[in-house]
Design a protein around this motif. Structure first.
Motif, PDB file in Angstrom:
ATOM      1  N   ARG A   4       0.822  -1.202   0.000  1.00  5.60           N
ATOM      2  CA  ARG A   4       0.000   0.000   0.000  1.00  5.60           C
ATOM      3  C   ARG A   4       0.860   1.258   0.000  1.00  5.60           C
ATOM      4  O   ARG A   4       0.533   2.250  -0.678  1.00  5.60           O
ATOM      5  CB  ARG A   4      -0.934   0.018   1.204  1.00  5.60           C
ATOM      6  CG  ARG A   4      -1.656   1.345   1.386  1.00  5.60           C
ATOM      7  CD  ARG A   4      -2.681   1.322   2.470  1.00  5.60           C
ATOM      8  NE  ARG A   4      -3.821   0.495   2.108  1.00  5.60           N
ATOM      9  CZ  ARG A   4      -4.957   0.474   2.800  1.00  5.60           C
ATOM     10  NH1 ARG A   4      -5.084   1.211   3.883  1.00  5.60           N
ATOM     11  NH2 ARG A   4      -5.951  -0.290   2.432  1.00  5.60           N
ATOM     12  N   TYR A   5       1.964   1.248   0.724  1.00  3.72           N
ATOM     13  CA  TYR A   5       2.815   2.435   0.798  1.00  3.72           C
ATOM     14  C   TYR A   5       3.552   2.653  -0.524  1.00  3.72           C
ATOM     15  O   TYR A   5       3.776   3.798  -0.932  1.00  3.72           O
ATOM     16  CB  TYR A   5       3.786   2.298   1.971  1.00  3.72           C
ATOM     17  CG  TYR A   5       3.052   2.094   3.276  1.00  3.72           C
ATOM     18  CD1 TYR A   5       2.416   3.163   3.908  1.00  3.72           C
ATOM     19  CD2 TYR A   5       2.955   0.833   3.851  1.00  3.72           C
ATOM     20  CE1 TYR A   5       1.714   2.982   5.088  1.00  3.72           C
ATOM     21  CE2 TYR A   5       2.251   0.641   5.031  1.00  3.72           C
ATOM     22  CZ  TYR A   5       1.634   1.718   5.647  1.00  3.72           C
ATOM     23  OH  TYR A   5       0.933   1.523   6.805  1.00  3.72           O
ATOM     24  N   THR A  51      -1.907   1.499 -12.376  1.00  2.29           N
ATOM     25  CA  THR A  51      -1.768   1.978 -10.999  1.00  2.29           C
ATOM     26  C   THR A  51      -3.105   2.013 -10.279  1.00  2.29           C
ATOM     27  O   THR A  51      -3.235   1.511  -9.159  1.00  2.29           O
ATOM     28  CB  THR A  51      -1.122   3.376 -10.986  1.00  2.29           C
ATOM     29  OG1 THR A  51       0.152   3.316 -11.645  1.00  2.29           O
ATOM     30  CG2 THR A  51      -0.921   3.857  -9.557  1.00  2.29           C
ATOM     31  N   ILE A  52      -4.127   2.590 -10.915  1.00  2.00           N
ATOM     32  CA  ILE A  52      -5.408   2.720 -10.223  1.00  2.00           C
ATOM     33  C   ILE A  52      -6.231   1.436 -10.277  1.00  2.00           C
ATOM     34  O   ILE A  52      -7.256   1.340  -9.596  1.00  2.00           O
ATOM     35  CB  ILE A  52      -6.226   3.902 -10.776  1.00  2.00           C
ATOM     36  CG1 ILE A  52      -6.572   3.688 -12.248  1.00  2.00           C
ATOM     37  CG2 ILE A  52      -5.489   5.197 -10.573  1.00  2.00           C
ATOM     38  CD1 ILE A  52      -7.401   4.810 -12.837  1.00  2.00           C
ATOM     39  N   SER A  53      -5.803   0.458 -11.074  1.00  5.87           N
ATOM     40  CA  SER A  53      -6.494  -0.839 -11.041  1.00  5.87           C
ATOM     41  C   SER A  53      -5.945  -1.732  -9.948  1.00  5.87           C
ATOM     42  O   SER A  53      -6.402  -2.870  -9.776  1.00  5.87           O
ATOM     43  CB  SER A  53      -6.357  -1.547 -12.391  1.00  5.87           C
ATOM     44  OG  SER A  53      -5.021  -1.966 -12.625  1.00  5.87           O
ATOM     45  N   SER A  87      -5.014  -2.395  -3.887  1.00  8.70           N
ATOM     46  CA  SER A  87      -4.964  -1.440  -2.785  1.00  8.70           C
ATOM     47  C   SER A  87      -5.785  -0.207  -3.091  1.00  8.70           C
ATOM     48  O   SER A  87      -6.477   0.335  -2.218  1.00  8.70           O
ATOM     49  CB  SER A  87      -3.516  -1.040  -2.492  1.00  8.70           C
ATOM     50  OG  SER A  87      -2.789  -2.113  -1.946  1.00  8.70           O
ATOM     51  N   CYS A  88      -5.745   0.256  -4.344  1.00  5.99           N
ATOM     52  CA  CYS A  88      -6.547   1.415  -4.733  1.00  5.99           C
ATOM     53  C   CYS A  88      -8.029   1.096  -4.592  1.00  5.99           C
ATOM     54  O   CYS A  88      -8.813   1.915  -4.094  1.00  5.99           O
ATOM     55  CB  CYS A  88      -6.213   1.814  -6.165  1.00  5.99           C
ATOM     56  SG  CYS A  88      -7.163   3.224  -6.781  1.00  5.99           S
ATOM     57  N   ARG A  89      -8.424  -0.086  -5.012  1.00  7.95           N
ATOM     58  CA  ARG A  89      -9.829  -0.485  -4.917  1.00  7.95           C
ATOM     59  C   ARG A  89     -10.279  -0.519  -3.457  1.00  7.95           C
ATOM     60  O   ARG A  89     -11.395  -0.112  -3.131  1.00  7.95           O
ATOM     61  CB  ARG A  89     -10.015  -1.854  -5.572  1.00  7.95           C
ATOM     62  CG  ARG A  89     -11.462  -2.295  -5.721  1.00  7.95           C
ATOM     63  CD  ARG A  89     -11.535  -3.513  -6.639  1.00  7.95           C
ATOM     64  NE  ARG A  89     -12.911  -3.914  -6.876  1.00  7.95           N
ATOM     65  CZ  ARG A  89     -13.518  -4.929  -6.260  1.00  7.95           C
ATOM     66  NH1 ARG A  89     -12.847  -5.642  -5.370  1.00  7.95           N
ATOM     67  NH2 ARG A  89     -14.758  -5.238  -6.531  1.00  7.95           N
ATOM     68  N   HIS A  90      -9.405  -0.988  -2.586  1.00  9.72           N
ATOM     69  CA  HIS A  90      -9.765  -1.041  -1.163  1.00  9.72           C
ATOM     70  C   HIS A  90      -9.830   0.362  -0.564  1.00  9.72           C
ATOM     71  O   HIS A  90     -10.719   0.658   0.238  1.00  9.72           O
ATOM     72  CB  HIS A  90      -8.732  -1.883  -0.410  1.00  9.72           C
ATOM     73  CG  HIS A  90      -8.982  -1.947   1.070  1.00  9.72           C
ATOM     74  ND1 HIS A  90     -10.009  -2.688   1.615  1.00  9.72           N
ATOM     75  CD2 HIS A  90      -8.352  -1.346   2.117  1.00  9.72           C
ATOM     76  CE1 HIS A  90      -9.995  -2.552   2.932  1.00  9.72           C
ATOM     77  NE2 HIS A  90      -9.005  -1.748   3.253  1.00  9.72           N
ATOM     78  N   GLY A 121     -13.100  -1.274  -9.943  1.00  8.07           N
ATOM     79  CA  GLY A 121     -13.305  -2.717  -9.991  1.00  8.07           C
ATOM     80  C   GLY A 121     -13.283  -3.257 -11.409  1.00  8.07           C
ATOM     81  O   GLY A 121     -12.763  -4.354 -11.653  1.00  8.07           O
ATOM     82  N   ARG A 122     -13.847  -2.511 -12.344  1.00 12.90           N
ATOM     83  CA  ARG A 122     -13.816  -2.949 -13.735  1.00 12.90           C
ATOM     84  C   ARG A 122     -12.389  -2.954 -14.278  1.00 12.90           C
ATOM     85  O   ARG A 122     -11.999  -3.839 -15.037  1.00 12.90           O
ATOM     86  CB  ARG A 122     -14.720  -2.057 -14.595  1.00 12.90           C
ATOM     87  CG  ARG A 122     -16.197  -2.335 -14.400  1.00 12.90           C
ATOM     88  CD  ARG A 122     -17.028  -1.658 -15.469  1.00 12.90           C
ATOM     89  NE  ARG A 122     -17.057  -0.219 -15.303  1.00 12.90           N
ATOM     90  CZ  ARG A 122     -17.968   0.440 -14.592  1.00 12.90           C
ATOM     91  NH1 ARG A 122     -18.921  -0.223 -13.970  1.00 12.90           N
ATOM     92  NH2 ARG A 122     -17.925   1.764 -14.503  1.00 12.90           N
ATOM     93  N   LEU A 123     -11.601  -1.955 -13.880  1.00 13.67           N
ATOM     94  CA  LEU A 123     -10.198  -1.944 -14.265  1.00 13.67           C
ATOM     95  C   LEU A 123      -9.441  -3.081 -13.582  1.00 13.67           C
ATOM     96  O   LEU A 123      -8.558  -3.707 -14.177  1.00 13.67           O
ATOM     97  CB  LEU A 123      -9.554  -0.605 -13.901  1.00 13.67           C
ATOM     98  CG  LEU A 123      -9.827   0.586 -14.814  1.00 13.67           C
ATOM     99  CD1 LEU A 123      -9.173   1.839 -14.249  1.00 13.67           C
ATOM    100  CD2 LEU A 123      -9.322   0.323 -16.228  1.00 13.67           C
ATOM    101  N   ASN A 124      -9.800  -3.339 -12.329  1.00 11.90           N
ATOM    102  CA  ASN A 124      -9.124  -4.381 -11.566  1.00 11.90           C
ATOM    103  C   ASN A 124      -9.278  -5.742 -12.220  1.00 11.90           C
ATOM    104  O   ASN A 124      -8.385  -6.592 -12.124  1.00 11.90           O
ATOM    105  CB  ASN A 124      -9.663  -4.403 -10.133  1.00 11.90           C
ATOM    106  CG  ASN A 124      -8.989  -5.444  -9.274  1.00 11.90           C
ATOM    107  OD1 ASN A 124      -9.537  -6.528  -9.046  1.00 11.90           O
ATOM    108  ND2 ASN A 124      -7.797  -5.136  -8.797  1.00 11.90           N
TER     109      ASN A 124
END
Length: 278
Positions: free
Chosen positions: A160-161, A209-211, A214-217, A240-243
């Motif tokens: 996450r960091y 990066t945004i998928s 950690s970003c989703r959480h 979520g769709r990107l994930n």
């Protein structure tokens, strides 16, 4: 009740680890798969190894990483005094003259740390290099399994960091992409093939990066009532769709960042002239 999977009482159970351990199904064969299960981990290992070799060579070369107005993402931002001066570029001389090796070593810690601790990349190199496991329903060569509860794998929890650092790096690479709309004389309003290469790369970098899990959480993982947070809920759905395409984006962005560096290298060495569209 007998299930038909228990080994005969007179024949000792083989305990070679992995899926043939005593707590698993009584199957003597290492696997029952008839497909080319080894192809995926082998291709993954080959792809990652190729990137490691290429990026190590380029990061330690400390040359041919800037050809106005393009700067290699391996060297951005440049944090040492021994960097090539880049007009209006990411020259942040935070490290003094005592830093004598390649400045790329400083900045690459963050994007590489983000990828090394990424959930998808963990699966990729666990399977590709450590055979843990080599594939679904295939016995691993290890006798014990501790997961990520011991050193050094427990350090994967810093993902996450590294995600926060990756956001900063992506922002800097976005700035570099904006600067790519100049010509070699630093005049604005121009676009070359390199500009297009940079644009494709930064879109893939941001998408990867945004998928990230950690970003989703962070966006919606702690919400108990989505109805009370409609904006964050929509963002969570979008991420979520990107994930769902995180694996493809991981490989596409890894390839694109290497291609951008290669493009800058070819232009900087004079092996290739950057075509201008306008």
């Amino acid at each position: 009740m007998a299930t038909g999977t228990e080994p005969p009482a007179t024949e000792p159970r083989r305990r070679s680890g992995g899926v043939t351990a005593g707590t698993r199904a009584a199957i003597d064969a290492p696997h029952l798969r008839t497909d080319r299960w080894w192809l995926a981990p082998a291709a993954t290992a080959a792809g990652l190894l190729a990137f490691v070799v290429y990026s190590t060579w380029r990061a330690l070369s400390n040359a041919d990483y800037y050809a106005a107005p393009y700067v290699s993402p391996f060297y951005s931002p440049c944090l040492a005094e021994n960097c090539v001066p880049m007009r209006a570029g990411p020259n942040w001389e935070l490290f003094g003259s005592w830093w004598v090796i390649s400045p790329a070593v400083i900045i690459l810690i963050f994007p590489l740390g983000f990828r090394l601790t990424c959930y998808y990349y963990r699966k990729a190199y666990y399977r590709g290099f450590w055979a843990s496991p080599p594939a679904c329903a295939v016995a691993e060569p290890h006798r014990t399994y501790t997961g990520e509860t011991r050193f050094p794998l427990i350090l994967q929890n810093v993902h996450r960091y590294f995600f926060y650092a990756a956001i900063v790096v992506a922002g800097i690479l976005t700035y570099d992409t904006v600067l790519a709309f100049r010509d070699e004389h630093y005049d604005w309003g121009h676009m070359g093939l390199g500009t297009l290469v940079f644009l494709v790369n930064i879109v893939l970098i941001w998408a990867y990066t945004i998928s990230c899990h950690s970003c989703r959480h962070i966006v919606g993982g702690k919400l108990k009532h989505f109805s009370r947070h409609p904006v964050r809920y929509r963002m969570w759905q979008w991420v979520g769709r990107l994930n769902a395409r995180h694996m493809q984006l991981a490989w596409a962005s890894l390839l694109s960042v290497a291609l951008v560096d290669l493009y800058v290298y070819l232009v900087a060495t004079g092996a290739f002239d950057d075509p201008r569209f306008f």
